[in-house]
Design a protein around this motif. Structure first.
Motif, PDB file in Angstrom:
ATOM      1  N   LEU A 122       0.870  -1.169   0.000  1.00 30.61           N
ATOM      2  CA  LEU A 122       0.000   0.000   0.000  1.00 30.61           C
ATOM      3  C   LEU A 122       0.910   1.223   0.000  1.00 30.61           C
ATOM      4  O   LEU A 122       1.744   1.377   0.892  1.00 30.61           O
ATOM      5  N   LEU A 123       0.762   2.088  -1.002  1.00 32.17           N
ATOM      6  CA  LEU A 123       1.622   3.266  -1.088  1.00 32.17           C
ATOM      7  C   LEU A 123       1.076   4.426  -0.264  1.00 32.17           C
ATOM      8  O   LEU A 123       1.814   5.056   0.498  1.00 32.17           O
ATOM      9  N   ALA A 124      -0.195   4.733  -0.434  1.00 36.63           N
ATOM     10  CA  ALA A 124      -0.767   5.861   0.300  1.00 36.63           C
ATOM     11  C   ALA A 124      -2.283   5.805   0.231  1.00 36.63           C
ATOM     12  O   ALA A 124      -2.861   5.141  -0.632  1.00 36.63           O
ATOM     13  N   ARG A 125      -2.930   6.520   1.151  1.00 45.07           N
ATOM     14  CA  ARG A 125      -4.395   6.591   1.176  1.00 45.07           C
ATOM     15  C   ARG A 125      -4.814   8.023   1.491  1.00 45.07           C
ATOM     16  O   ARG A 125      -4.123   8.745   2.217  1.00 45.07           O
ATOM     17  N   THR A 126      -5.957   8.430   0.941  1.00 46.27           N
ATOM     18  CA  THR A 126      -6.398   9.808   1.087  1.00 46.27           C
ATOM     19  C   THR A 126      -7.910   9.885   0.865  1.00 46.27           C
ATOM     20  O   THR A 126      -8.478   9.029   0.177  1.00 46.27           O
ATOM     21  N   PRO A 127      -8.579  10.865   1.442  1.00 43.97           N
ATOM     22  CA  PRO A 127     -10.009  10.996   1.176  1.00 43.97           C
ATOM     23  C   PRO A 127     -10.266  11.555  -0.219  1.00 43.97           C
ATOM     24  O   PRO A 127      -9.384  12.172  -0.826  1.00 43.97           O
ATOM     25  N   ASN A 128     -11.455  11.338  -0.717  1.00 43.77           N
ATOM     26  CA  ASN A 128     -11.932  12.072  -1.879  1.00 43.77           C
ATOM     27  C   ASN A 128     -12.495  13.388  -1.373  1.00 43.77           C
ATOM     28  O   ASN A 128     -13.123  13.439  -0.310  1.00 43.77           O
ATOM     29  N   VAL A 129     -12.275  14.441  -2.116  1.00 47.65           N
ATOM     30  CA  VAL A 129     -12.804  15.755  -1.764  1.00 47.65           C
ATOM     31  C   VAL A 129     -13.765  16.188  -2.859  1.00 47.65           C
ATOM     32  O   VAL A 129     -13.414  16.161  -4.042  1.00 47.65           O
ATOM     33  N   LEU A 130     -14.968  16.563  -2.473  1.00 43.24           N
ATOM     34  CA  LEU A 130     -15.946  17.089  -3.418  1.00 43.24           C
ATOM     35  C   LEU A 130     -15.688  18.580  -3.562  1.00 43.24           C
ATOM     36  O   LEU A 130     -15.860  19.344  -2.610  1.00 43.24           O
ATOM     37  N   VAL A 131     -15.218  18.992  -4.745  1.00 41.71           N
ATOM     38  CA  VAL A 131     -14.905  20.395  -4.995  1.00 41.71           C
ATOM     39  C   VAL A 131     -15.816  20.937  -6.093  1.00 41.71           C
ATOM     40  O   VAL A 131     -16.281  20.189  -6.959  1.00 41.71           O
ATOM     41  N   VAL A 132     -16.064  22.246  -6.047  1.00 36.57           N
ATOM     42  CA  VAL A 132     -16.886  22.897  -7.070  1.00 36.57           C
ATOM     43  C   VAL A 132     -16.177  24.147  -7.575  1.00 36.57           C
ATOM     44  O   VAL A 132     -15.306  24.711  -6.897  1.00 36.57           O
ATOM     45  N   HIS A 133     -16.580  24.574  -8.757  1.00 38.93           N
ATOM     46  CA  HIS A 133     -16.107  25.851  -9.291  1.00 38.93           C
ATOM     47  C   HIS A 133     -16.691  26.972  -8.431  1.00 38.93           C
ATOM     48  O   HIS A 133     -17.833  26.865  -7.969  1.00 38.93           O
ATOM     49  N   PRO A 134     -15.935  28.039  -8.170  1.00 40.62           N
ATOM     50  CA  PRO A 134     -16.434  29.111  -7.305  1.00 40.62           C
ATOM     51  C   PRO A 134     -17.750  29.742  -7.758  1.00 40.62           C
ATOM     52  O   PRO A 134     -18.456  30.356  -6.942  1.00 40.62           O
ATOM     53  N   SER A 135     -18.097  29.594  -9.031  1.00 39.91           N
ATOM     54  CA  SER A 135     -19.350  30.180  -9.526  1.00 39.91           C
ATOM     55  C   SER A 135     -20.579  29.382  -9.108  1.00 39.91           C
ATOM     56  O   SER A 135     -21.707  29.878  -9.204  1.00 39.91           O
TER      57      SER A 135
END
Length: 324
Positions: A122-135
């Motif tokens: 296992l190299l690494a683990r991270t959460p998914n982040v829900l991102v949106v355009h500022p508009s």
């Protein structure tokens, strides 16, 4: 000598020969360049980790470690390339959680995910982040869901069909009834580019990639997918705490070898991989971007992979996704 005794003796001799051959292969490894197959485009989390690993491998193995981006079919094309390679440690696969998801969403894989690969590290683990355009007129998940229902849908990008960035959206849509419209890309970098450009509303992105855009305010973080908040984005609430109880997904990157690779080589590669991810400067960079390095030995990682395959089968079922 009885027939049974002859059989036992023959079997023992076969095992001894096989062990001897494996030891011989391991003792001369590597005798040529090692190819690290990455089934996604350059620029994303998988590629970043692979470049770090390749540098460490070249230093320790005294052979070139060549990165080969074999893109397509949600990681299947690259995985097939490795599954059909010689099991001598010279052709390896570095891929995302998509590898353990594909058996649940694909009717006919050209390989057996459990039987044709040896989990190495296992190299690494991270959460998914829900991102949106500022508009996008939403600062939290409930506002985004309301916007999606009012406007007829929110388009979200992913690093490809079948990965956790895709299924995170499908699971959210299934749990909330909101019209989230999936737009697959051949890698995280391409999805992020289209959110930045306003071609799509949102994307699920690994934290390693997302943090710099959130901190620079080029993208707005709506939520993280894990059960707990991420230290690098402490003010961004989880999806679960924003009205979707029990919601949890995570992305992780793993190193695999073809079935039949000698255990001595697997152990050697596991040691190198863990060392590469734990180099102080690189580890600090990962931590600042919400990502934790892997520390499992090969046996523990193999057990983890088996659990993850079962877990994602359940998630796919809950999200009502039909295998294609």
């Amino acid at each position: 000598m009885t027939t049974i005794s002859k059989f036992v003796r023959a079997a023992s001799l076969g095992l001894a020969l096989a062990s001897g051959l494996s030891a011989a292969v391991a003792s001369t490894y590597p005798d040529r360049p090692v190819t690290l197959v990455v089934p996604f485009t350059a620029g994303g989390m998988t590629d970043v980790l692979t470049r770090q690993l390749s540098r460490r491998m070249q230093d320790e193995l005294k052979q070139p470690a060549v990165v080969e981006n074999r893109v397509g079919a949600g990681g299947i094309i690259g995985a097939e390339r490795v599954a059909k390679s010689r099991p001598d440690g010279h052709t390896l696969l570095i891929t995302t959680t998509a590898h353990v998801v594909n058996p649940a969403i694909t009717k006919q894989l050209p390989y057996d995910t459990e039987k044709d690969f040896v989990p190495v590290a296992l190299l690494a683990r991270t959460p998914n982040v829900l991102v949106v355009h500022p508009s996008v007129p939403a600062k939290n998940l409930q506002e985004l869901i309301a916007f999606a229902k009012k406007s007829g849908g929110v388009s979200y990008g992913s690093s490809g069909t079948g990965g956790t960035t895709h299924l995170s959206g499908e699971l959210l849509a299934a749990r909330t009834g909101a019209p989230f419209l999936h737009v697959p890309y051949k890698g995280t970098a391409l999805a992020v580019n289209d959110v930045l450009g306003g071609q799509i509303h949102a994307a699920f992105v690994d934290a390693l990639t997302a943090v710099k855009y959130v901190e620079s305010q080029k993208l707005r973080a709506i939520a993280v997918s894990t059960a707990q908040r991420n230290p690098s984005l402490p003010d961004v609430p989880t999806i679960a705490e924003q009205g979707v109880p029990g919601y949890e997904t995570e992305i992780w990157i793993g190193l695999y070898a073809p079935r039949g690779t000698p255990p001595a080589i697997v152990q050697q590669l596991n040691r190198i991989a863990i060392g590469a991810m734990s180099e102080p400067a690189f580890k600090e960079t990962l931590a600042s971007q919400g990502t934790a390095p892997g520390t499992m030995d090969a046996v523990a990682f193999a057990a983890y992979v088996k659990r993850e395959i079962a877990k994602w089968q359940a998630i796919v079922r809950d999200a009502r996704i039909e295998p294609q």
